[in-house]
Design a protein around this motif. Sequence first.
Motif, PDB file in Angstrom:
ATOM      1  N   ASN A  83       0.809  -1.225   0.000  1.00 45.84           N
ATOM      2  CA  ASN A  83       0.000   0.000   0.000  1.00 45.84           C
ATOM      3  C   ASN A  83       0.840   1.272   0.000  1.00 45.84           C
ATOM      4  N   ASN A  84       2.127   1.169   0.292  1.00 41.95           N
ATOM      5  CA  ASN A  84       3.012   2.332   0.288  1.00 41.95           C
ATOM      6  C   ASN A  84       3.613   2.609  -1.086  1.00 41.95           C
ATOM      7  N   THR A  85       3.342   1.747  -2.046  1.00 44.86           N
ATOM      8  CA  THR A  85       3.852   1.931  -3.405  1.00 44.86           C
ATOM      9  C   THR A  85       2.750   2.522  -4.269  1.00 44.86           C
ATOM     10  N   LEU A  86       3.074   3.599  -4.957  1.00 46.10           N
ATOM     11  CA  LEU A  86       2.094   4.223  -5.843  1.00 46.10           C
ATOM     12  C   LEU A  86       1.674   3.259  -6.943  1.00 46.10           C
ATOM     13  N   ARG A  87       0.407   3.305  -7.306  1.00 50.89           N
ATOM     14  CA  ARG A  87      -0.151   2.382  -8.302  1.00 50.89           C
ATOM     15  C   ARG A  87       0.659   2.369  -9.593  1.00 50.89           C
ATOM     16  N   ARG A  88       1.013   3.536 -10.106  1.00 49.20           N
ATOM     17  CA  ARG A  88       1.722   3.583 -11.391  1.00 49.20           C
ATOM     18  C   ARG A  88       3.104   2.940 -11.330  1.00 49.20           C
ATOM     19  N   ASN A  89       3.669   2.851 -10.128  1.00 50.89           N
ATOM     20  CA  ASN A  89       5.000   2.271  -9.967  1.00 50.89           C
ATOM     21  C   ASN A  89       4.984   0.771  -9.727  1.00 50.89           C
ATOM     22  N   LYS A  90       3.790   0.177  -9.789  1.00 48.66           N
ATOM     23  CA  LYS A  90       3.693  -1.271  -9.604  1.00 48.66           C
ATOM     24  C   LYS A  90       2.725  -1.920 -10.587  1.00 48.66           C
ATOM     25  N   GLU A  91       2.180  -1.163 -11.517  1.00 49.67           N
ATOM     26  CA  GLU A  91       1.133  -1.711 -12.390  1.00 49.67           C
ATOM     27  C   GLU A  91       1.606  -2.866 -13.256  1.00 49.67           C
ATOM     28  N   LYS A  92       2.880  -2.875 -13.661  1.00 49.19           N
ATOM     29  CA  LYS A  92       3.382  -3.994 -14.469  1.00 49.19           C
ATOM     30  C   LYS A  92       3.548  -5.265 -13.639  1.00 49.19           C
ATOM     31  N   MET A  93       3.595  -5.118 -12.339  1.00 50.83           N
ATOM     32  CA  MET A  93       3.806  -6.281 -11.474  1.00 50.83           C
ATOM     33  C   MET A  93       2.616  -7.236 -11.473  1.00 50.83           C
ATOM     34  N   TRP A  94       1.453  -6.774 -11.887  1.00 45.85           N
ATOM     35  CA  TRP A  94       0.302  -7.677 -11.996  1.00 45.85           C
ATOM     36  C   TRP A  94       0.571  -8.752 -13.048  1.00 45.85           C
ATOM     37  N   THR A  95       1.414  -8.416 -14.022  1.00 49.70           N
ATOM     38  CA  THR A  95       1.805  -9.397 -15.041  1.00 49.70           C
ATOM     39  C   THR A  95       2.597 -10.535 -14.395  1.00 49.70           C
ATOM     40  N   VAL A  96       3.446 -10.192 -13.456  1.00 54.34           N
ATOM     41  CA  VAL A  96       4.246 -11.209 -12.757  1.00 54.34           C
ATOM     42  C   VAL A  96       3.328 -12.123 -11.946  1.00 54.34           C
ATOM     43  N   LYS A  97       2.376 -11.528 -11.260  1.00 56.63           N
ATOM     44  CA  LYS A  97       1.430 -12.330 -10.479  1.00 56.63           C
ATOM     45  C   LYS A  97       0.630 -13.254 -11.403  1.00 56.63           C
ATOM     46  N   ALA A  98       0.164 -12.726 -12.539  1.00 54.77           N
ATOM     47  CA  ALA A  98      -0.606 -13.536 -13.495  1.00 54.77           C
ATOM     48  C   ALA A  98       0.239 -14.688 -14.047  1.00 54.77           C
ATOM     49  N   PHE A  99       1.521 -14.421 -14.302  1.00 54.47           N
ATOM     50  CA  PHE A  99       2.442 -15.458 -14.765  1.00 54.47           C
ATOM     51  C   PHE A  99       2.547 -16.560 -13.714  1.00 54.47           C
ATOM     52  N   GLY A 100       2.650 -16.155 -12.456  1.00 52.65           N
ATOM     53  CA  GLY A 100       2.715 -17.124 -11.367  1.00 52.65           C
ATOM     54  C   GLY A 100       1.458 -17.965 -11.264  1.00 52.65           C
ATOM     55  N   GLU A 101       0.303 -17.321 -11.431  1.00 55.12           N
ATOM     56  CA  GLU A 101      -0.973 -18.050 -11.388  1.00 55.12           C
ATOM     57  C   GLU A 101      -1.059 -19.054 -12.529  1.00 55.12           C
ATOM     58  N   PHE A 105       3.103 -21.084  -9.706  1.00 55.87           N
ATOM     59  CA  PHE A 105       4.217 -20.656  -8.865  1.00 55.87           C
ATOM     60  C   PHE A 105       3.673 -19.788  -7.734  1.00 55.87           C
ATOM     61  N   LYS A 106       3.358 -20.417  -6.610  1.00 53.70           N
ATOM     62  CA  LYS A 106       2.750 -19.701  -5.477  1.00 53.70           C
ATOM     63  C   LYS A 106       3.626 -18.565  -4.969  1.00 53.70           C
ATOM     64  N   PHE A 107       4.946 -18.730  -5.077  1.00 51.10           N
ATOM     65  CA  PHE A 107       5.858 -17.695  -4.587  1.00 51.10           C
ATOM     66  C   PHE A 107       5.720 -16.395  -5.377  1.00 51.10           C
ATOM     67  N   LEU A 108       5.103 -16.435  -6.551  1.00 43.98           N
ATOM     68  CA  LEU A 108       4.836 -15.213  -7.324  1.00 43.98           C
ATOM     69  C   LEU A 108       3.440 -14.664  -7.064  1.00 43.98           C
ATOM     70  N   THR A 109       2.617 -15.424  -6.346  1.00 47.20           N
ATOM     71  CA  THR A 109       1.224 -15.011  -6.152  1.00 47.20           C
ATOM     72  C   THR A 109       0.871 -14.722  -4.692  1.00 47.20           C
ATOM     73  N   GLU A 110       1.692 -15.176  -3.771  1.00 52.05           N
ATOM     74  CA  GLU A 110       1.462 -14.892  -2.350  1.00 52.05           C
ATOM     75  C   GLU A 110       1.961 -13.475  -2.074  1.00 52.05           C
ATOM     76  N   PRO A 111       1.156 -12.625  -1.463  1.00 51.37           N
ATOM     77  CA  PRO A 111       1.581 -11.236  -1.234  1.00 51.37           C
ATOM     78  C   PRO A 111       2.859 -11.113  -0.404  1.00 51.37           C
ATOM     79  N   MET A 112       2.968 -11.942   0.644  1.00 50.18           N
ATOM     80  CA  MET A 112       4.132 -11.886   1.520  1.00 50.18           C
ATOM     81  C   MET A 112       4.707 -13.284   1.686  1.00 50.18           C
ATOM     82  N   LEU A 113       6.031 -13.345   1.608  1.00 46.87           N
ATOM     83  CA  LEU A 113       6.738 -14.610   1.792  1.00 46.87           C
ATOM     84  C   LEU A 113       7.611 -14.493   3.032  1.00 46.87           C
ATOM     85  N   LYS A 114       7.691 -15.563   3.799  1.00 43.87           N
ATOM     86  CA  LYS A 114       8.486 -15.587   5.033  1.00 43.87           C
ATOM     87  C   LYS A 114       9.769 -16.379   4.814  1.00 43.87           C
TER      88      LYS A 114
END
Length: 163
Positions: A83-101, A105-114
Amino acid sequence: MADEGVVISYQEFIKQSRQYVKKVENYCRKEYGLGTHERFWYDQQTGEITFIDKDIVTIRAKFQDIGSLHLPTKSWLWAWDNNNTLRRNKEKMWTVKAFGEKNGFKFLTEPMLKKVSEKEGRRLAAMAIFVLQAEGGYMFSVDDGLIVYLALFEIQKVDSGGR
């Protein structure tokens, strides 16, 4: 962009990511001297990062936040869920999440990894750089033990009068 429609094995994905990032890192180091500048300026409002030597801007690039690694807790947060990252500075990252889905590849789709090490943080960033087919990548540390990872686009040299 890596072909989102193609399903790829984990081993092949790691291999292709490493090869791609090695190629762009070598090019950026040779062509732009990336990693050798005295300082940089990261501007969330403009979505631009500048690299500076002797108070002169020498390189300018657009960026997308990939994610961040908090060293004290060893937790990774993808930019698309930050939430601290401006939308325009992360909009391409949805492509990475979609690739993971698409590839399971859960590690690309889980918001936080431990339990993420610095090496694993670099690997996650490399995967995003590969999927996005970014021109380069950059990482920097913040005082509280946070490492921020960026994908770079539209990298360009700035003439000596650029400020």
